[in-house]
Design an enzyme around this catalytic site. Structure first.
Site, PDB file in Angstrom:
ATOM      1  N   LYS A  49       4.144 -38.515  15.415  1.00 11.88           N
ATOM      2  CA  LYS A  49       3.048 -39.179  16.129  1.00 11.88           C
ATOM      3  C   LYS A  49       2.194 -39.979  15.149  1.00 11.88           C
ATOM      4  CE  LYS A  49       0.341 -34.922  15.691  1.00 11.88           C
ATOM      5  NZ  LYS A  49      -0.096 -33.690  16.385  1.00 11.88           N
ATOM      6  N   TYR A 270     -23.684 -51.553  -1.416  1.00 14.37           N
ATOM      7  CA  TYR A 270     -24.631 -51.588  -0.293  1.00 14.37           C
ATOM      8  C   TYR A 270     -25.743 -50.562  -0.487  1.00 14.37           C
ATOM      9  CZ  TYR A 270     -21.853 -54.604   2.799  1.00 14.37           C
ATOM     10  OH  TYR A 270     -21.193 -55.651   3.370  1.00 14.37           O
TER      11      TYR A 270
HETATM   12  C1  PLP Z   1       0.373 -32.612  15.587  1.00  9.89           C
HETATM   13  C2  PLP Z   1       1.079 -31.475  16.221  1.00  9.89           C
HETATM   14  C3  PLP Z   1       2.055 -30.750  15.520  1.00  9.89           C
HETATM   15  C4  PLP Z   1       2.299 -30.927  14.042  1.00  9.89           C
HETATM   16  O1  PLP Z   1       1.285 -30.238  13.362  1.00  9.89           O
HETATM   17  P1  PLP Z   1       1.241 -30.155  11.751  1.00  9.89           P
HETATM   18  O2  PLP Z   1       0.068 -29.304  11.488  1.00  9.89           O
HETATM   19  O3  PLP Z   1       1.064 -31.556  11.278  1.00  9.89           O
HETATM   20  O4  PLP Z   1       2.519 -29.570  11.320  1.00  9.89           O
HETATM   21  C5  PLP Z   1       2.795 -29.799  16.205  1.00  9.89           C
HETATM   22  N1  PLP Z   1       2.548 -29.550  17.512  1.00  9.89           N
HETATM   23  C6  PLP Z   1       1.577 -30.195  18.200  1.00  9.89           C
HETATM   24  C7  PLP Z   1       1.359 -29.848  19.629  1.00  9.89           C
HETATM   25  C8  PLP Z   1       0.807 -31.162  17.577  1.00  9.89           C
HETATM   26  O5  PLP Z   1      -0.164 -31.777  18.269  1.00  9.89           O
END
Ligand code: PLP
Length: 375
Positions: A49, A270
């Site tokens: 993702k 800034y």
């Molecule tokens: C993002 C996510 C993962 C992966 O989690 P990590 O901590 O990056 O390994 C797995 N399952 C779900 C439902 C997630 O949202």
């Protein structure tokens, strides 16, 4: 642990753009291999993702496919639409955030598998299966204590009835997500596991999909049939104090766009939050908070050049930061030189700590302005 040198040879124009984000697909594959080995005989999927945690969902997925990965998770349906054509056809692609109204026909036609998070989504997907006169695959997510996504306990009886009446859905996994898997001492892990076990008793005969990166390291009880690591693939540390850290996947080198010497009393950046207490040599670097160098790094943290620490001085701007290069011999650094933000002297986790955040936020914030090199 890291094989990059702090300077990257690259065409000067490309380097001068902003900087160079190097993504070591070999290291990514070795991290996948390690996690796969740990969860075996369960299978490891990959969570890709947010554009593969900022590293490029397409190159990341393809490298992992070459390593044997066949199951990929994204968060949004829009991400699945973009990734599906780039994935080899023998891959399964799951959407964690579930099925939105109106998406079902397209989802089915593109072989995208929704994680169903409510009884309404279940009925929607079942309706699509009946309309298409096809069996459709799905994952059922249960809320075991995070209060975010998935069937809440009170919907379980309705789900149980719906399942017996809906042979047109092929349930691949029952799934849940741990809230505290990065902390092996948290009692929440055990309590969510217990909750999941009672769900598996109420819904017998299904495979479990449970473990994020941290849970891979919590032991076999947590592995289920399909693990879902994300951050550990990308070189983030899935839990504190891991004896053997994951291999670094990302290095980031940023270009110098100007060097100047300022007198004592000069205001830097800034709002003049840093005032030179002596004559200082400063370098302005071509990346700022729009490139994922969070504004919370203002007057915090550092970059490195040939191992020399160069503190971030003043506020981080949108497109630049200013670093104190007084520790370097004059003339060592020039316009277009690259300095290390993430690399052999400073890990992703170091930058996250200095920014007051987690590796996930640094990676997913890196943005599109760097020249990307895939190794
Ligand atoms: C993002 C996510 C993962 C992966 O989690 P990590 O901590 O990056 O390994 C797995 N399952 C779900 C439902 C997630 O949202």
């Amino acid at each position: 642990m890291h094989h990059q040198t702090s300077t990257v040879s690259l065409h000067p124009v490309a380097a001068a753009a902003t900087g160079v984000l190097t993504i070591d697909l070999g290291a990514l594959r070795r991290n996948y291999r390690r996690l796969s080995g740990m969860v075996s005989p369960a299978i490891a999927s990959a969570v890709v993702k947010a554009d593969g945690y900022g590293l490029g969902a397409v190159p990341v997925s393809n490298a992992l496919h070459d390593e044997g990965c066949r199951n990929f998770f994204v968060a949004h349906f829009s991400e699945a639409l973009a990734l599906r054509p780039a994935l080899p056809a023998d891959s399964r692609l799951f959407v964690l955030n579930g099925l939105l109204p109106g998406d079902d026909a397209l989802c089915a036609s593109l072989d995208i598998i929704p994680v169903l998070n409510s009884i309404d989504q279940f009925h929607q997907w079942a309706g699509a299966a009946r309309a298409l006169k096809r069996r459709l695959p799905a994952v059922l997510q249960f809320d075991t204590g995070m209060s975010r996504l998935g069937f809440p306990p009170e919907e379980q009886p309705a789900l149980s009835r719906a399942l017996t009446e809906t042979p047109e859905l092929e349930i691949l996994f029952l799934m849940s997500h741990l809230a505290s898997a990065d902390d092996a001492t948290s009692a929440q892990n055990e309590s969510q596991l217990e909750e999941m076990r009672s769900i598996l008793q109420a819904f017998p005969g299904y495979d479990l999909c449970f473990a994020n990166s941290g849970a891979v390291f919590l032991g076999a009880n947590y592995h289920g049939a399909l693990a879902r690591p994300g951050i550990a693939l990308y070189g983030g540390q899935p839990m504190a104090g891991l004896p053997e850290p994951m291999e670094a996947v990302v290095s980031l080198d940023v270009a110098v766009v100007q060097i100047r010497t300022v007198r004592a009393g000069a205001k830097i950046g800034y709002s003049g939050t840093h005032v030179a207490e002596r004559e200082m040599r400063l370098a302005t670097l071509a990346a700022g908070y729009a490139d994922g160098l969070l504004r919370s790094l203002s007057n915090q943290g550092a970059v490195y050049f040939q191992g020399v620490r160069l503190p971030i001085t003043g506020r981080v701007s949108m497109d630049s930061i200013i670093v104190d290069v007084s520790a370097l011999p004059e003339g060592m650094l020039g316009h277009g030189s690259l300095v290390e933000v993430i690399g052999p002297h400073q890990t992703l986790e170091d930058v996250a700590r200095d920014a007051g955040t987690i590796a996930y936020e640094i990676l997913t914030g890196l943005g599109q302005r760097y020249t990307r090199r895939y190794l």
